[in-house]
Design an enzyme around this catalytic site. Structure first.
Site, PDB file in Angstrom:
ATOM      1  N   PRO A  62       0.850  -1.203   0.000  1.00 35.01           N
ATOM      2  CA  PRO A  62       0.000   0.000   0.000  1.00 35.01           C
ATOM      3  C   PRO A  62       0.877   1.241   0.000  1.00 35.01           C
ATOM      4  O   PRO A  62       1.759   1.382   0.844  1.00 35.01           O
ATOM      5  CB  PRO A  62      -0.796  -0.136   1.307  1.00 35.01           C
ATOM      6  CG  PRO A  62       0.065  -0.983   2.195  1.00 35.01           C
ATOM      7  CD  PRO A  62       0.798  -1.919   1.289  1.00 35.01           C
ATOM      8  N   GLN A 117      -6.245  -1.577   3.205  1.00 30.99           N
ATOM      9  CA  GLN A 117      -5.509  -1.139   4.393  1.00 30.99           C
ATOM     10  C   GLN A 117      -6.219   0.058   5.010  1.00 30.99           C
ATOM     11  O   GLN A 117      -6.535   1.026   4.326  1.00 30.99           O
ATOM     12  CB  GLN A 117      -4.069  -0.739   4.076  1.00 30.99           C
ATOM     13  CG  GLN A 117      -3.299  -0.409   5.373  1.00 30.99           C
ATOM     14  CD  GLN A 117      -1.884   0.061   5.157  1.00 30.99           C
ATOM     15  OE1 GLN A 117      -1.661   1.165   4.687  1.00 30.99           O
ATOM     16  NE2 GLN A 117      -0.912  -0.776   5.532  1.00 30.99           N
ATOM     17  N   CYS A 147       3.611   2.843   9.142  1.00 24.27           N
ATOM     18  CA  CYS A 147       3.976   4.056   8.419  1.00 24.27           C
ATOM     19  C   CYS A 147       4.562   5.102   9.356  1.00 24.27           C
ATOM     20  O   CYS A 147       3.909   5.505  10.323  1.00 24.27           O
ATOM     21  CB  CYS A 147       2.757   4.623   7.699  1.00 24.27           C
ATOM     22  SG  CYS A 147       3.164   6.058   6.680  1.00 24.27           S
ATOM     23  N   GLY A 261      10.490  -4.705   2.467  1.00 27.20           N
ATOM     24  CA  GLY A 261      11.625  -3.824   2.711  1.00 27.20           C
ATOM     25  C   GLY A 261      12.869  -4.233   1.948  1.00 27.20           C
ATOM     26  O   GLY A 261      13.408  -5.323   2.164  1.00 27.20           O
TER      27      GLY A 261
END
Length: 429
Positions: A62, A117, A147, A261
Site C-alpha cells: 500500500p 488497508q 507508516c 523492505g
C-alpha cells in the site's frame, strides 16, 4: 468489470469490449503482430471465487497517492495473481463519508485478490469502518502499524506509533475481525525508535495474536524512527534486519509472515521464498518499474502462464478502462493526468523512455482522453519496445543464503503455547 460497490453497483466498461465490433485502435496502438489480441483483464466469470485465490506469495505494498484504482488496474493487467493493496484509507474517512463510499472503497471486480488497508487509533471508528468496508468484499483487511510519515504517525497514535501499544493493537484487530468476514492482518516495522530488539518485536506479535484472530503480519524489516528522519529516509537509513523476519518464522510457526523492505527484483523474491518466506511484499520497485517487476510474477513466482505478451496490449486495455471512467465522480474526477500517472514508468530504462516522459508531461496539459494522450506520445517508443515480451536475465547472486547464521535467540515467552510446539519453545539456541 463490475465495481465492487454494495451501495450503487457501479459498472465500468470492461477491457473485454476491445474485441467487440466497432472497437477501433489506430496509430501506435494497432497490433503489429498478425493475430495479436489486446491484453484482457479477466472477466468477472473468470475471477476465482472468494478465498480461492492463490496465496499471497507476492504482493504490492500500500502506497499513499500511488496504489489507487488506476495503478491497480494496470498492475492487474500485467499480473493475474499478485495480491494488490489499496492506499491506506483512514477509518474516520470511511465513517464520515458513508454516503460517498464508492469514491473511497469501490474497485473493479478483476482486482481480486485485493486487500484494504485502514489506519486509525479509535476502536469504535475502526470497528464501524470495517463494518462499512465489509460490504465491498475485499479479500483481507489490514491495519497500518508501520507508516512513519508525519501525516500518519504524528496524527495522534497512528501508523508506526501503534507498535508502542501492542495491547491496543490486539484490541483493534479483535474489533476489526469481529466486523468483517475475511482474514485480517497487520503491517508493521521490526521496531520503533529505541524499542527495536527482537524480543520486543516478538512481544508485539505475541500480544496481537493472543488477543485477536490475526494470523498474518507484513513485516517491514527496518525499524521506524519517528523523529529526525523523513519517510523517504525511513525507507533507507535504518538498517535492514532480515534475520528478525526469518526468526519470526521459526518462533511463530502457526502465524504467516510476509517480508517487506529492500526487495527490488524478482530474483530476491524467489530467493526469499526458497529460504522459507511465506510471501514477499514489494513497494516502489513495483510502481517505478511495473513491467519488469510484475511481468515476471505469474510465471516465476506462481508457476502460471504470463498473461500478456507486450506493452502495446497492456496500453490498449488500459486505454479502454481509462476513457470509460473519466469524470465518473464529477468534473475532472478522475481526469487524464490522474489516469496516465501509473503509465509513466511502463518503459523504465527502455529506448525512448526519456522522450516519452517529456511528451507525456506536455500531453497531459491538453489531452482530454487517454486515447488522445497515447496517440500524442507513443511515437517516442520504438515498435521493438512496444511489442517486446517481458524478459529478464538470471542472476547468480545468492540472496539470504547466510541469514540462518544471524538469527537472534529464540523467543520463549509465548502467551499461548499453541502458537508453537513445546519443542520449539524450549529448544536451546
Amino acid at each position: 468489470m463490475a465495481m465492487r460497490s454494495a451501495a450503487k453497483h457501479a459498472v465500468l466498461k470492461p477491457p473485454l469490449a476491445l474485441g467487440s465490433p466497432g472497437a477501433v485502435f489506430c496509430g501506435r496502438l494497432s497490433p503489429r503482430t498478425p493475430g495479436a489480441q489486446p491484453c484482457r483483464a479477466a472477466s468477472s466469470a473468470s475471477v476465482p471465487a472468494a478465498r480461492e485465490h492463490l496465496p499471497p506469495l507476492f504482493s504490492v505494498a500500500p502506497m499513499m497517492d500511488w496504489t489507487d484504482n488506476h495503478y491497480r488496474t494496470l498492475a492487474r493487467l500485467i499480473s493475474r495473481h499478485a495480491w494488490l493493496y489499496t492506499e491506506m484509507v483512514v477509518a474516520e474517512t470511511i465513517v464520515h463519508q458513508k454516503d460517498n463510499l464508492d469514491r473511497f472503497l469501490a474497485f473493479p471486480e478483476d482486482q481480486h485478490p485485493i486487500v484494504l488497508q485502514i489506519g486509525g487509533s479509535n476502536l469504535e471508528n475502526l470497528a464501524k469502518a470495517t463494518e462499512l468496508a465489509n460490504a465491498y468484499s475485499y479479500d483481507e483487511i489490514n491495519l497500518n502499524c508501520g507508516c512513519p510519515s508525519g501525516k500518519v504517525a504524528g496524527h495522534g497514535c497512528f501508523g508506526a506509533r501503534l507498535m508502542f501499544d501492542p495491547e491496543f493493537v490486539g484490541d483493534a484487530m479483535a474489533a476489526i475481525a469481529a466486523n468483517c468476514d475475511v482474514p485480517v492482518s497487520v503491517k508493521c516495522r521490526i521496531g520503533v525508535d529505541d524499542r527495536d530488539s527482537y524480543h520486543e518485536l516478538c512481544e508485539f506479535v505475541d500480544k496481537v495474536v493472543s488477543k485477536s484472530p490475526t494470523r498474518h503480519f507484513i513485516i517491514h524489516a527496518r525499524k521506524a524512527l519517528l523523529s529526525g528522519l523523513s519517510p523517504a529516509e525511513n525507507r533507507k537509513v535504518p538498517p535492514l534486519k532480515y534475520e528478525y523476519y526469518f526468526a519470526l518464522l521459526r518462533d511463530f510457526p502457526e502465524v504467516k509472515f510476509t517480508l517487506n523492505g529492500g526487495i527490488t527484483t524478482v530474483d530476491q523474491v524467489s530467493a526469499s521464498i526458497i529460504q522459507g518466506a511465506h510471501g514477499v511484499m514489494v513497494g516502489r520497485a513495483a510502481y517505478n518499474n511495473p513491467w519488469n517487476m510484475l511481468g515476471h510474477v505469474d510465471k516465476e513466482i506462481y508457476g502460471k502462464p504470463t498473461r500478456c505478451i507486450s506493452r502495446r496490449q497492456i496500453l490498449e486495455s488500459y486505454q479502454v478502462y481509462g476513457d470509460s471512467i473519466i469524470g465518473q465522480y464529477g468534473p475532472s474526477r478522475p481526469n487524464v493526468r490522474q489516469l496516465v500517472k501509473p503509465l509513466v514508468h511502463l518503459f523504465h530504462s527502455e529506448p525512448g523512455n526519456n522522450l516519452w516522459k517529456r511528451k507525456a508531461d506536455s500531453a497531459v496539459r491538453y489531452c482530454k482522453t487517454v486515447k488522445s494522450f497515447l496517440e500524442e506520445t507513443l511515437y517516442a517508443i520504438p515498435d521493438s519496445v512496444l511489442d517486446k515480451p517481458v524478459t529478464r536475465e538470471q542472476c547468480e547472486e545468492r540472496y539470504f543464503a547466510d541469514v540462518d547464521a544471524l538469527l537472534p535467540p529464540r523467543y520463549k515467552a509465548l502467551t499461548n503455547c499453541s502458537y508453537a510446539s513445546p519443542e520449539l519453545v524450549t529448544a536451546s539456541t
